[in-house]
Design a protein around this motif. Structure first.
Motif, PDB file in Angstrom:
ATOM      1  N   THR A   8       0.763  -0.959   0.109  1.00  0.00           N
ATOM      2  CA  THR A   8      -0.116   0.140   0.037  1.00  0.00           C
ATOM      3  C   THR A   8       0.965   1.028   0.121  1.00  0.00           C
ATOM      4  O   THR A   8       1.964   1.111   0.572  1.00  0.00           O
ATOM      5  CB  THR A   8      -0.990  -0.018   1.327  1.00  0.00           C
ATOM      6  N   GLY A   9       0.514   2.143  -0.530  1.00  0.00           N
ATOM      7  CA  GLY A   9       1.250   3.436  -0.577  1.00  0.00           C
ATOM      8  C   GLY A   9       1.135   4.180  -2.136  1.00  0.00           C
ATOM      9  O   GLY A   9       0.066   3.723  -2.690  1.00  0.00           O
ATOM     10  N   SER A  10       2.204   4.694  -2.479  1.00  0.00           N
ATOM     11  CA  SER A  10       2.028   5.589  -3.672  1.00  0.00           C
ATOM     12  C   SER A  10       2.358   4.957  -4.885  1.00  0.00           C
ATOM     13  O   SER A  10       1.915   5.311  -6.037  1.00  0.00           O
ATOM     14  CB  SER A  10       3.040   6.746  -3.691  1.00  0.00           C
ATOM     15  N   LEU A  11       3.084   3.685  -4.825  1.00  0.00           N
ATOM     16  CA  LEU A  11       3.343   2.704  -6.010  1.00  0.00           C
ATOM     17  C   LEU A  11       2.339   2.583  -6.947  1.00  0.00           C
ATOM     18  O   LEU A  11       2.196   2.694  -8.080  1.00  0.00           O
ATOM     19  CB  LEU A  11       4.473   1.743  -5.940  1.00  0.00           C
ATOM     20  N   GLN A  12       1.327   1.588  -6.244  1.00  0.00           N
ATOM     21  CA  GLN A  12       0.437   1.031  -6.990  1.00  0.00           C
ATOM     22  C   GLN A  12      -1.155   0.895  -6.414  1.00  0.00           C
ATOM     23  O   GLN A  12      -2.075   0.922  -6.866  1.00  0.00           O
ATOM     24  CB  GLN A  12       0.921  -0.407  -7.041  1.00  0.00           C
ATOM     25  N   ALA A  13      -1.006   1.633  -4.917  1.00  0.00           N
ATOM     26  CA  ALA A  13      -2.224   1.366  -4.144  1.00  0.00           C
ATOM     27  C   ALA A  13      -3.300   2.107  -4.868  1.00  0.00           C
ATOM     28  O   ALA A  13      -4.460   1.923  -4.822  1.00  0.00           O
ATOM     29  CB  ALA A  13      -2.159   1.745  -2.872  1.00  0.00           C
ATOM     30  N   ALA A  14      -2.991   3.319  -5.474  1.00  0.00           N
ATOM     31  CA  ALA A  14      -3.965   4.368  -6.097  1.00  0.00           C
ATOM     32  C   ALA A  14      -4.641   3.948  -7.220  1.00  0.00           C
ATOM     33  O   ALA A  14      -5.508   4.272  -7.593  1.00  0.00           O
ATOM     34  CB  ALA A  14      -3.183   5.719  -6.373  1.00  0.00           C
ATOM     35  N   ASP A  15      -4.120   2.845  -8.160  1.00  0.00           N
ATOM     36  CA  ASP A  15      -4.772   2.254  -9.262  1.00  0.00           C
ATOM     37  C   ASP A  15      -5.081   0.901  -9.183  1.00  0.00           C
ATOM     38  O   ASP A  15      -5.876   0.548 -10.044  1.00  0.00           O
ATOM     39  CB  ASP A  15      -3.354   2.323 -10.373  1.00  0.00           C
ATOM     40  N   ARG A  16      -4.900   0.545  -7.955  1.00  0.00           N
ATOM     41  CA  ARG A  16      -5.549  -0.931  -7.629  1.00  0.00           C
ATOM     42  C   ARG A  16      -7.029  -0.797  -7.483  1.00  0.00           C
ATOM     43  O   ARG A  16      -7.312  -0.458  -6.689  1.00  0.00           O
ATOM     44  CB  ARG A  16      -4.728  -1.567  -6.282  1.00  0.00           C
ATOM     45  N   PRO A  17      -7.651  -1.743  -8.196  1.00  0.00           N
ATOM     46  CA  PRO A  17      -9.265  -1.527  -8.090  1.00  0.00           C
ATOM     47  C   PRO A  17      -9.493  -2.264  -6.822  1.00  0.00           C
ATOM     48  O   PRO A  17      -8.957  -3.089  -6.286  1.00  0.00           O
ATOM     49  CB  PRO A  17      -9.616  -2.351  -9.273  1.00  0.00           C
ATOM     50  N   VAL A  18     -10.714  -1.731  -6.378  1.00  0.00           N
ATOM     51  CA  VAL A  18     -11.218  -2.267  -4.983  1.00  0.00           C
ATOM     52  C   VAL A  18     -12.780  -2.688  -5.283  1.00  0.00           C
ATOM     53  O   VAL A  18     -13.469  -2.106  -6.208  1.00  0.00           O
ATOM     54  CB  VAL A  18     -11.223  -1.532  -3.875  1.00  0.00           C
ATOM     55  N   ALA A  19     -13.283  -3.415  -4.746  1.00  0.00           N
ATOM     56  CA  ALA A  19     -14.642  -3.872  -4.747  1.00  0.00           C
ATOM     57  C   ALA A  19     -15.475  -4.475  -3.429  1.00  0.00           C
ATOM     58  O   ALA A  19     -14.552  -4.990  -2.619  1.00  0.00           O
ATOM     59  CB  ALA A  19     -14.873  -5.034  -5.835  1.00  0.00           C
ATOM     60  N   ASP A  20     -16.627  -4.344  -3.524  1.00  0.00           N
ATOM     61  CA  ASP A  20     -17.429  -4.641  -2.140  1.00  0.00           C
ATOM     62  C   ASP A  20     -16.857  -4.175  -0.931  1.00  0.00           C
ATOM     63  O   ASP A  20     -16.888  -4.578   0.143  1.00  0.00           O
ATOM     64  CB  ASP A  20     -17.368  -6.216  -2.096  1.00  0.00           C
ATOM     65  N   HIS A  21     -16.299  -2.922  -1.185  1.00  0.00           N
ATOM     66  CA  HIS A  21     -15.951  -2.083   0.179  1.00  0.00           C
ATOM     67  C   HIS A  21     -17.031  -1.212   0.477  1.00  0.00           C
ATOM     68  O   HIS A  21     -17.884  -1.119  -0.014  1.00  0.00           O
ATOM     69  CB  HIS A  21     -14.493  -1.631  -0.396  1.00  0.00           C
ATOM     70  N   VAL A  22     -16.502  -0.495   1.609  1.00  0.00           N
ATOM     71  CA  VAL A  22     -17.302   0.753   2.291  1.00  0.00           C
ATOM     72  C   VAL A  22     -16.612   2.102   2.179  1.00  0.00           C
ATOM     73  O   VAL A  22     -15.316   1.907   2.673  1.00  0.00           O
ATOM     74  CB  VAL A  22     -17.769   0.333   3.680  1.00  0.00           C
ATOM     75  N   ILE A  23     -17.119   2.960   1.704  1.00  0.00           N
ATOM     76  CA  ILE A  23     -16.268   4.426   1.466  1.00  0.00           C
ATOM     77  C   ILE A  23     -16.917   5.008   2.897  1.00  0.00           C
ATOM     78  O   ILE A  23     -17.906   5.121   3.066  1.00  0.00           O
ATOM     79  CB  ILE A  23     -16.953   4.936   0.261  1.00  0.00           C
ATOM     80  N   VAL A  24     -15.925   5.421   3.663  1.00  0.00           N
ATOM     81  CA  VAL A  24     -16.163   6.287   4.917  1.00  0.00           C
ATOM     82  C   VAL A  24     -15.561   7.666   4.490  1.00  0.00           C
ATOM     83  O   VAL A  24     -14.711   8.017   4.276  1.00  0.00           O
ATOM     84  CB  VAL A  24     -15.607   5.601   6.002  1.00  0.00           C
ATOM     85  N   ALA A  25     -16.712   8.736   4.183  1.00  0.00           N
ATOM     86  CA  ALA A  25     -16.277   9.976   4.165  1.00  0.00           C
ATOM     87  C   ALA A  25     -16.413  10.820   5.529  1.00  0.00           C
ATOM     88  O   ALA A  25     -17.612  10.843   5.791  1.00  0.00           O
ATOM     89  CB  ALA A  25     -17.436  10.531   2.894  1.00  0.00           C
ATOM     90  N   GLY A  26     -15.345  11.502   5.632  1.00  0.00           N
ATOM     91  CA  GLY A  26     -15.290  12.178   6.859  1.00  0.00           C
ATOM     92  C   GLY A  26     -14.577  11.310   7.778  1.00  0.00           C
ATOM     93  O   GLY A  26     -15.076  10.379   8.512  1.00  0.00           O
ATOM     94  N   LEU A  27     -13.321  11.518   8.152  1.00  0.00           N
ATOM     95  CA  LEU A  27     -12.592  11.168   9.210  1.00  0.00           C
ATOM     96  C   LEU A  27     -12.379  12.108  10.524  1.00  0.00           C
ATOM     97  O   LEU A  27     -11.201  11.873  11.063  1.00  0.00           O
ATOM     98  CB  LEU A  27     -11.369  10.673   8.513  1.00  0.00           C
ATOM     99  N   GLY A  28     -13.408  12.306  10.927  1.00  0.00           N
ATOM    100  CA  GLY A  28     -13.456  13.107  12.322  1.00  0.00           C
ATOM    101  C   GLY A  28     -13.671  11.991  13.433  1.00  0.00           C
ATOM    102  O   GLY A  28     -13.281  10.808  13.084  1.00  0.00           O
TER     103      GLY A  28
END
Length: 577
Positions: A340-360
């Motif tokens: 995980t990190g800048s090399l490939q994580a940004a382009d790696r596809p994900v599926a069946d995940h939960v998007i959490v918007a707002g990290l307070g």
């Protein structure tokens, strides 16, 4: 300030106030003081909800210390009946004297600053050593240590109370599945899935998801029940486990769906072509020999022969040169799929995940709980300095920095392949925008959003498909209000936008409950008594007989609605209490 300097500063503050407390003499109350009143410090949604609970549900007089009655929820608080508003910028001795803390029964410190709340609690205790303190805290570890400085103090976290409800909604569960009460684990299950001997009581019946039938008279017809765990492994409300074949497919997709994976597939195709040429070019190459030559040539151990058949020569050339690149590409593909990190994580596809918007505060707890449950999470926030960013990085989760309601941000977070979007920023407007943009981009994911306006939340839930709204202050306020009245709310169980409370109540001598059978405690839709303990007894009876007669100082555990809890508390109090 470094961590060591912060700890040193904290120790100096504690020592200074300990010395002052030992020598403090509480001043005499001012003439005409309000006696036996309750004080709330704060002006946010939680403070407004707690004030409303105390005045409307329990009929208590309340004084609210806030910075301004014109900002935040100040106008709403000022309109409440039985509420006296005092404006002060700081919670200093002058503010507490103006609020007549010397004669108050309890004080709730609800401002969003752990150190500030602790400082104010020390000041208040100096003025009134018998004061009951209820302190809102985010750092629960610090909160437990804070309690040791005060004689009578409850430390509660609104984000910790609310997070399980958001997690359950994101996973498609009707309620958080497990609660711990008095040394036993209770769990929420669907009706009919639990042996009848383990059922404590019914929780709700199906119907309108916004207004389910709470606490039905009998558990037999309840769609959700509260049951007593017996040690058998279970996860009654969990989603179906992923199939092994699907897990393998997802793993292969992570390995191959990137530039290294494409190179790997191309080289594999060349190796296959070379193998086919070897096995079909002559009778002297059996299947075993062809496999042997394929692996040896791919490893760089080619042994060219001049008289070889042209097809064999082409095959060996393909195998040799493909083999030179095969091992490095395989290594790169595996490493890029795991890192995980800048090399490939940004382009790696994900599926069946939960998007959490707002990290307070709330978002950070939701992220942690989803990760603990083994659910894939993508975190979104507009700021690199949000409270939950550090946790997300430590857990190796993908983090997208950007405005949570923008299309490009949601696409980068994988809106097209996620199972749910949870928007829990501090702004109702941003959360609503995020929900509407997410629904426009994808029709399948569940959308869970944090809304403080009840009317807006109900209308959004009715008109936007597969959308669920939750309010942190609504879920937490009943526990804070009950804690101020010295009645311990042990856990809360959200059901839809409603909340049920598990509370510990002591029967007062001469109260309405004194001498009554257990059957008289139960009120369908309001209160269910779930356990009983005699004074001095070590064991709790989790299935008390309906004919059992209650005695003074008996301890009863009830599951109640907010209105039901106020009624049962009134029935359990002694005359004149």
């Amino acid at each position: 300030m470094t961590h060591e300097h912060a700890e040193h500063h904290w120790c100096l503050v504690v020592r200074s106030w300990r010395a002052r407390l030992r020598s403090a003499v509480p001043p005499d109350p001012p003439a005409g003081a309000h006696r036996d009143h309750l004080i709330i410090c704060g002006e946010d949604a939680l403070a407004a909800r707690v004030a409303e609970e105390l005045t409307s549900r329990y009929g208590e007089p309340v004084t609210v210390l806030l910075r301004s009655r014109e900002t935040d929820h100040g106008p709403r608080i000022a309109r409440l009946p039985r509420v006296r508003v005092i404006e002060r910028a700081e919670l200093d001795e002058d503010a507490f004297t103006a609020a007549q803390v010397q004669t108050a029964r309890a004080l709730a410190l609800l401002r969003q600053d752990d150190l500030g709340n602790f400082h104010a609690a020390l000041r208040a205790q100096e003025l009134n050593p018998d004061l009951r303190l209820v302190v809102a805290i985010f750092n629960t570890g610090l909160g437990e240590r804070m309690r040791t400085f005060f004689r009578d103090c409850a430390v509660l976290s609104s984000s910790a109370m609310a997070a399980p409800s958001f997690v359950a909604a994101a996973l498609g569960e009707p309620a958080p599945s497990h609660v711990r009460v008095a040394g036993r684990t209770l769990y929420v299950a669907r009706g009919g899935s639990v042996p009848p001997r383990h059922v404590v009581c019914g929780l709700a019946t199906a119907g309108d998801p916004l207004s389910p039938g709470l606490l039905p008279a009998t558990a037999q017809h309840a769609d959700l029940v509260l049951a007593l765990a017996d040690g058998a492994p279970r996860d009654p409300l969990a989603r179906a486990r992923r199939r092994p074949v699907r897990a393998v497919i997802m793993t292969l997709r992570r390995l191959l769906w990137n530039k290294f994976g494409f190179a790997f597939l191309a080289l594999t195709g060349l190796l296959a072509a070379g193998f086919v040429l070897l096995i079909t070019s002559g009778r002297d190459h059996s299947l075993g020999n062809s496999l042997y030559l394929t692996f040896m040539d791919a490893a760089g151990a080619a042994n060219p022969t001049a008289p070889a058949d042209p097809a064999q020569k082409v095959g060996q050339i393909l195998l040799t040169f493909a083999g030179l690149a095969f091992i490095p590409v395989v290594t790169a593909a595996v490493v890029s799929a795991r890192l995980t990190g800048s090399l490939q994580a940004a382009d790696r596809p994900v599926a069946d995940h939960v998007i959490v918007a707002g990290l307070g505060n709330v978002g950070a707890r939701i992220v942690g709980q989803l990760h603990d449950l083994g659910v894939g999470v993508v975190c979104v926030d507009k700021s690199e300095n949000a409270a939950g960013i550090g946790l997300a990085r430590r857990l190796g989760l993908r983090v997208v920095i950007g405005e949570t309601h923008r299309e490009e941000t949601l696409r980068a977070a994988g809106i097209g392949t996620c199972q749910a979007v949870v928007s829990v920023t501090n702004s109702d407007t941003v959360n609503l925008e995020t929900a509407l943009h997410a629904r426009a981009l994808a029709s399948e994911p569940r959308i869970v959003l944090r809304l403080g306006d009840d009317d807006l939340a109900e209308r959004v839930q009715r008109n936007v498909t597969n959308t669920i709204s939750r309010s942190v202050s609504y879920l937490a306020a009943p526990a804070f209000a009950a804690a101020m009245l010295e009645h311990q709310v042990l856990r809360t169980i959200p059901v839809g936008r409603h909340v049920l409370l598990i509370a510990d109540i002591r029967v007062g001598a001469g109260s309405d409950l004194d001498g009554r059978p257990v059957a008289d405690v139960h009120q369908a839709g309001q209160v269910q008594m779930i356990a009983h303990r005699r004074p001095g007894a070590d064991q709790i009876d989790w299935s008390p007989s309906s004919r059992l007669v209650l005695s003074p100082q008996d301890e009863i555990y009830v599951l109640a609605t907010r209105a039901g809890l106020s009624r049962i508390i009134a029935r359990g109090q002694m005359d004149g209490e």
